[in-house]
Design a protein around this motif. Structure first.
Motif, PDB file in Angstrom:
ATOM      1  N   MET A   1       0.808  -1.212   0.000  1.00 38.49           N
ATOM      2  CA  MET A   1       0.000   0.000   0.000  1.00 38.49           C
ATOM      3  C   MET A   1       0.839   1.258   0.000  1.00 38.49           C
ATOM      4  SD  MET A   1      -3.492  -0.202   1.853  1.00 38.49           S
ATOM      5  CE  MET A   1      -4.706  -1.334   1.318  1.00 38.49           C
ATOM      6  N   GLY A   2       2.056   1.152   0.432  1.00 42.77           N
ATOM      7  CA  GLY A   2       2.904   2.332   0.397  1.00 42.77           C
ATOM      8  C   GLY A   2       3.566   2.600   1.727  1.00 42.77           C
ATOM      9  N   LYS A   3       4.557   3.492   1.670  1.00 42.85           N
ATOM     10  CA  LYS A   3       5.328   3.808   2.868  1.00 42.85           C
ATOM     11  C   LYS A   3       4.479   4.476   3.951  1.00 42.85           C
ATOM     12  CE  LYS A   3       9.959   4.220   0.969  1.00 42.85           C
ATOM     13  NZ  LYS A   3      11.135   5.111   0.866  1.00 42.85           N
ATOM     14  N   ALA A   4       3.604   5.379   3.553  1.00 43.92           N
ATOM     15  CA  ALA A   4       2.783   6.081   4.541  1.00 43.92           C
ATOM     16  C   ALA A   4       1.906   5.097   5.305  1.00 43.92           C
ATOM     17  CB  ALA A   4       1.926   7.150   3.869  1.00 43.92           C
ATOM     18  N   PHE A   5       1.271   4.192   4.587  1.00 47.59           N
ATOM     19  CA  PHE A   5       0.418   3.202   5.246  1.00 47.59           C
ATOM     20  C   PHE A   5       1.226   2.336   6.197  1.00 47.59           C
ATOM     21  CE2 PHE A   5      -1.373  -1.075   5.520  1.00 47.59           C
ATOM     22  CZ  PHE A   5      -2.635  -0.788   6.020  1.00 47.59           C
ATOM     23  N   ASP A   6       2.388   1.868   5.739  1.00 45.78           N
ATOM     24  CA  ASP A   6       3.238   1.020   6.578  1.00 45.78           C
ATOM     25  C   ASP A   6       3.666   1.753   7.847  1.00 45.78           C
ATOM     26  OD1 ASP A   6       3.032  -1.044   4.745  1.00 45.78           O
ATOM     27  OD2 ASP A   6       4.923  -0.556   3.737  1.00 45.78           O
ATOM     28  N   SER A   7       3.978   3.022   7.707  1.00 43.92           N
ATOM     29  CA  SER A   7       4.388   3.825   8.864  1.00 43.92           C
ATOM     30  C   SER A   7       3.242   3.979   9.858  1.00 43.92           C
ATOM     31  CB  SER A   7       4.878   5.190   8.399  1.00 43.92           C
ATOM     32  OG  SER A   7       5.211   5.994   9.499  1.00 43.92           O
ATOM     33  N   ILE A   8       2.070   4.263   9.348  1.00 41.44           N
ATOM     34  CA  ILE A   8       0.889   4.406  10.208  1.00 41.44           C
ATOM     35  C   ILE A   8       0.575   3.080  10.892  1.00 41.44           C
ATOM     36  CG2 ILE A   8      -1.602   4.845  10.228  1.00 41.44           C
ATOM     37  CD1 ILE A   8      -1.054   6.869   7.912  1.00 41.44           C
ATOM     38  N   LYS A   9       0.638   2.006  10.137  1.00 39.70           N
ATOM     39  CA  LYS A   9       0.375   0.675  10.673  1.00 39.70           C
ATOM     40  C   LYS A   9       1.351   0.334  11.798  1.00 39.70           C
ATOM     41  CE  LYS A   9      -0.044  -4.106   9.034  1.00 39.70           C
ATOM     42  NZ  LYS A   9       0.081  -4.967   7.845  1.00 39.70           N
ATOM     43  N   GLN A  10       2.633   0.635  11.587  1.00 39.90           N
ATOM     44  CA  GLN A  10       3.643   0.374  12.607  1.00 39.90           C
ATOM     45  C   GLN A  10       3.368   1.229  13.843  1.00 39.90           C
ATOM     46  OE1 GLN A  10       5.902  -1.962  12.807  1.00 39.90           O
ATOM     47  NE2 GLN A  10       6.640  -1.215  14.780  1.00 39.90           N
ATOM     48  N   GLY A  11       3.011   2.483  13.638  1.00 40.98           N
ATOM     49  CA  GLY A  11       2.695   3.358  14.765  1.00 40.98           C
ATOM     50  C   GLY A  11       1.524   2.838  15.577  1.00 40.98           C
ATOM     51  N   LEU A  12       0.507   2.343  14.903  1.00 37.49           N
ATOM     52  CA  LEU A  12      -0.649   1.786  15.609  1.00 37.49           C
ATOM     53  C   LEU A  12      -0.270   0.531  16.387  1.00 37.49           C
ATOM     54  CD1 LEU A  12      -3.446   2.305  12.929  1.00 37.49           C
ATOM     55  CD2 LEU A  12      -3.219   3.463  15.135  1.00 37.49           C
ATOM     56  N   ARG A  13       0.567  -0.302  15.802  1.00 34.53           N
ATOM     57  CA  ARG A  13       1.022  -1.501  16.516  1.00 34.53           C
ATOM     58  C   ARG A  13       1.781  -1.116  17.791  1.00 34.53           C
ATOM     59  NH1 ARG A  13       3.073  -5.034  11.416  1.00 34.53           N
ATOM     60  NH2 ARG A  13       1.072  -5.962  10.932  1.00 34.53           N
ATOM     61  N   GLU A  14       2.648  -0.092  17.682  1.00 31.31           N
ATOM     62  CA  GLU A  14       3.395   0.362  18.847  1.00 31.31           C
ATOM     63  C   GLU A  14       2.468   0.945  19.913  1.00 31.31           C
ATOM     64  OE1 GLU A  14       6.384   3.035  17.375  1.00 31.31           O
ATOM     65  OE2 GLU A  14       7.376   1.454  16.226  1.00 31.31           O
ATOM     66  N   ALA A  15       1.469   1.695  19.483  1.00 31.77           N
ATOM     67  CA  ALA A  15       0.516   2.279  20.434  1.00 31.77           C
ATOM     68  C   ALA A  15      -0.265   1.197  21.163  1.00 31.77           C
ATOM     69  CB  ALA A  15      -0.441   3.222  19.707  1.00 31.77           C
ATOM     70  N   ILE A  16      -0.680   0.173  20.442  1.00 29.34           N
ATOM     71  CA  ILE A  16      -1.417  -0.939  21.054  1.00 29.34           C
ATOM     72  C   ILE A  16      -0.516  -1.684  22.037  1.00 29.34           C
ATOM     73  CG2 ILE A  16      -2.506  -3.171  20.583  1.00 29.34           C
ATOM     74  CD1 ILE A  16      -3.525  -1.857  17.911  1.00 29.34           C
ATOM     75  N   ALA A  17       0.722  -1.927  21.643  1.00 24.55           N
ATOM     76  CA  ALA A  17       1.665  -2.619  22.533  1.00 24.55           C
ATOM     77  C   ALA A  17       1.899  -1.802  23.797  1.00 24.55           C
ATOM     78  CB  ALA A  17       2.983  -2.869  21.811  1.00 24.55           C
ATOM     79  N   HIS A  18       2.042  -0.503  23.635  1.00 19.30           N
ATOM     80  CA  HIS A  18       2.249   0.373  24.794  1.00 19.30           C
ATOM     81  C   HIS A  18       1.033   0.326  25.717  1.00 19.30           C
ATOM     82  CE1 HIS A  18       3.475   3.687  27.280  1.00 19.30           C
ATOM     83  NE2 HIS A  18       2.366   4.335  26.983  1.00 19.30           N
ATOM     84  N   GLN A  19      -0.146   0.355  25.139  1.00 17.68           N
ATOM     85  CA  GLN A  19      -1.376   0.298  25.932  1.00 17.68           C
ATOM     86  C   GLN A  19      -1.452  -0.996  26.735  1.00 17.68           C
ATOM     87  OE1 GLN A  19      -3.661   2.592  26.476  1.00 17.68           O
ATOM     88  NE2 GLN A  19      -4.896   1.263  27.728  1.00 17.68           N
ATOM     89  N   ARG A  20      -0.888  -2.040  26.203  1.00 13.68           N
ATOM     90  CA  ARG A  20      -0.904  -3.341  26.873  1.00 13.68           C
ATOM     91  C   ARG A  20       0.260  -3.510  27.845  1.00 13.68           C
ATOM     92  NH1 ARG A  20      -2.561  -6.814  21.510  1.00 13.68           N
ATOM     93  NH2 ARG A  20      -4.749  -6.192  21.516  1.00 13.68           N
ATOM     94  N   GLY A  21       1.026  -2.451  28.029  1.00 14.74           N
ATOM     95  CA  GLY A  21       2.111  -2.488  29.002  1.00 14.74           C
ATOM     96  C   GLY A  21       3.463  -2.868  28.451  1.00 14.74           C
ATOM     97  N   LYS A  22       3.561  -3.009  27.165  1.00 14.48           N
ATOM     98  CA  LYS A  22       4.839  -3.341  26.537  1.00 14.48           C
ATOM     99  C   LYS A  22       5.459  -2.051  26.008  1.00 14.48           C
ATOM    100  CE  LYS A  22       2.970  -7.775  25.173  1.00 14.48           C
ATOM    101  NZ  LYS A  22       2.526  -8.597  24.068  1.00 14.48           N
ATOM    102  N   SER A  23       6.436  -1.547  26.732  1.00 17.75           N
ATOM    103  CA  SER A  23       6.986  -0.241  26.370  1.00 17.75           C
ATOM    104  C   SER A  23       8.304  -0.321  25.608  1.00 17.75           C
ATOM    105  CB  SER A  23       7.158   0.620  27.617  1.00 17.75           C
ATOM    106  OG  SER A  23       8.012  -0.010  28.532  1.00 17.75           O
ATOM    107  N   LYS A  24       8.699  -1.503  25.167  1.00 16.56           N
ATOM    108  CA  LYS A  24       9.949  -1.640  24.428  1.00 16.56           C
ATOM    109  C   LYS A  24       9.876  -0.823  23.145  1.00 16.56           C
ATOM    110  CE  LYS A  24      13.058  -4.933  22.296  1.00 16.56           C
ATOM    111  NZ  LYS A  24      13.266  -6.304  21.872  1.00 16.56           N
TER     112      LYS A  24
END
Length: 94
Positions: A1-24
């Motif tokens: 889909m493109g670099k922008a989508f991949d970046s947004i997707k990665q950011g959302l994954r990190e936000a979800i992980a952080h919400q679940r207590g994984k701050s790595k």
């Protein structure tokens, strides 16, 4: 889909992980608190003078000094600059 989508997707994954207590790999910026009353007194201004000089509502200044509220955003930045170099800020406002 493109670099922008991949970046947004990665950011959302990190936000979800952080919400679940994984701050790595997560960077969190938490500005240090500021003692507004101490800064004001160090400069030698009354609450009324400080509020007027720096364009702060007197009521807001009083709430900060009592600890009812904490400054944030641009107000926190201004207060941090005042704390570090009040003379420069006063010269700029003159």
């Amino acid at each position: 889909m493109g670099k922008a989508f991949d970046s947004i997707k990665q950011g959302l994954r990190e936000a979800i992980a952080h919400q679940r207590g994984k701050s790595k790999g997560v960077k969190i910026y938490e500005p240090s608190e500021i003692d507004v009353q101490a800064s004001r007194k160090r400069i030698g201004l009354t609450q009324e003078e400080f509020a007027a000089k720096f364009g702060i509502s007197l009521g807001t200044l009083r709430q900060w000094e009592r600890g009812d509220r904490k400054p944030h955003g641009p107000a926190l930045v201004l207060l941090r600059v005042i704390e570090n170099n009040d003379r420069a800020v006063l010269r700029a406002l003159a």
